[in-house]
Write a protein that holds these residues in place. Structure first.
Motif, mmCIF file in Angstrom:
data_model
loop_
_atom_site.group_PDB
_atom_site.id
_atom_site.type_symbol
_atom_site.label_atom_id
_atom_site.label_comp_id
_atom_site.label_asym_id
_atom_site.label_seq_id
_atom_site.Cartn_x
_atom_site.Cartn_y
_atom_site.Cartn_z
ATOM 1 N N HIS A 10 -1.783 11.239 -1.806
ATOM 2 C CA HIS A 10 -3.016 10.660 -1.302
ATOM 3 C C HIS A 10 -4.062 11.719 -1.001
ATOM 4 O O HIS A 10 -5.197 11.667 -1.473
ATOM 5 C CB HIS A 10 -2.741 9.842 -0.037
ATOM 6 N N GLU A 39 0.508 -0.391 -4.754
ATOM 7 C CA GLU A 39 -0.621 0.526 -4.956
ATOM 8 C C GLU A 39 -0.111 1.930 -4.730
ATOM 9 O O GLU A 39 0.759 2.158 -3.874
ATOM 10 C CB GLU A 39 -1.728 0.193 -3.944
ATOM 11 N N LYS A 51 -7.026 9.160 -7.828
ATOM 12 C CA LYS A 51 -7.474 9.879 -6.612
ATOM 13 C C LYS A 51 -7.650 11.346 -7.002
ATOM 14 O O LYS A 51 -6.790 12.194 -6.747
ATOM 15 C CB LYS A 51 -6.372 9.720 -5.561
ATOM 16 N N HIS A 103 0.830 -1.211 0.000
ATOM 17 C CA HIS A 103 0.000 0.000 0.000
ATOM 18 C C HIS A 103 0.867 1.265 0.000
ATOM 19 O O HIS A 103 1.713 1.425 0.867
ATOM 20 C CB HIS A 103 -0.871 -0.038 1.260
ATOM 21 N N GLU A 129 -4.279 3.887 -8.158
ATOM 22 C CA GLU A 129 -5.564 4.397 -7.678
ATOM 23 C C GLU A 129 -5.726 5.830 -8.188
ATOM 24 O O GLU A 129 -4.927 6.707 -7.858
ATOM 25 C CB GLU A 129 -5.661 4.379 -6.152
ATOM 26 N N ASP A 137 -1.492 6.382 -5.143
ATOM 27 C CA ASP A 137 -2.583 7.328 -5.387
ATOM 28 C C ASP A 137 -2.105 8.391 -6.367
ATOM 29 O O ASP A 137 -1.075 9.031 -6.124
ATOM 30 C CB ASP A 137 -2.986 7.999 -4.075
HETATM 31 MG MG MG Z 1 -4.957 4.463 -2.194
#
Ligand code: MG
Ligand code: G3P
Length: 249
Positions: A58, A43, A120, A16, A118, A45
């Protein structure tokens, strides 16, 4: 290759934000640390700078994880590139830069690592962010066997990604099971549901599998929860605890 639930190429274990909390999240340093712990999928963002450069952050705002101020998406990349995104974490990482998607792509491609991007978005530019991230990802991974998995809580961002680059795989992120979540995921052509791990149970796993989608979870940081997810037969586990869980298991 077109990724589907049946030819799913991604490993179970996903680090993460690069390496969880062990290094400054969403920086290249975090990816390097996650990789040192054996992780092969990450992963992160991604949002857009004011001049359209996809970069890793993030929060909507810069304060928590950098020396910058205000909305990340309000600044041009030239200004974001000057910020220190490591000092907030620890002295060891002082001077670490904010990463662009291009930086992370270079690192992952050179090392044959897998990536979950991701999307974001800064509020208000959800669809544009989905479109732009998909276009950049498609360009960066052109000719590669395994593209990055694009995911988002924002259905607008996923719609943008689908319209821009339909061949890139998409996952719907869910922090709650809002009305019509599975139908929406199918409408968006998603190949996976990526849930807050507490939302998985026998019924939700069965529904998602019957719909032909993969089942992943975030952010799973204790052994009991890992075991529960394995027993339920779910696929992916996104964790902060790269120091606790060996991705070989
Ligand atoms: Mg994330
Ligand atoms: O992509 C899974 C997970 O990262 C979603 O939550 O807030 O950590 O981005 P968050």
């Amino acid at each position: 290759m077109q990724i589907t639930a049946s030819n799913w190429p991604y490993p179970r274990w996903v680090a993460h934000r690069g390496a969880g909390k062990l290094a400054p999240e969403n920086t290249l340093a975090a990816f390097r640390l996650g990789a040192q712990h054996g992780y092969r999928m990450f992963e992160c963002d991604v949002k857009l700078s004011a001049d359209g450069v996809p970069f890793l952050l993030h929060d909507d705002t810069l304060e928590r994880t950098s020396t910058g101020k205000g909305l990340g998406g309000d600044h041009a990349w030239g200004a974001l590139a000057q910020l220190d995104a490591g000092s907030w974490h620890s002295r060891n990482y002082a001077g670490e830069s904010i990463a662009t998607l291009d930086n992370i792509a270079a690192y992952c491609l050179r090392n044959s690592y897998f990536l979950n991007i991701e999307i974001k978005p800064t509020p208000g530019v959800e669809r544009l962010t989905g479109e732009a991230v998909a276009h950049h990802a498609s360009r960066l991974w052109r000719g590669q066997a395994v593209p990055p998995l694009l995911s988002s809580f924002s259905t607008e961002s996923l719609e943008g990604a689908k319209a821009a680059q339909p061949a890139l795989p998409r996952g719907l992120l869910l922090d709650e099971l809002w009305d019509g979540w599975l139908e929406a995921a199918l409408e968006l052509g998603c190949v996976a549901i990526i849930c807050n791990h507490t939302l998985w149970n026998t019924e939700t796993v069965a529904r998602v599998k019957a719909a032909g989608l993969r089942t992943s979870s975030y952010t799973v940081n204790d052994a009991e929860s890992v075991q529960r997810l394995l027993d339920l037969g779910t696929d992916g586990i996104i964790t902060d605890r790269v120091d606790l869980f060996s991705p070989a298991n």
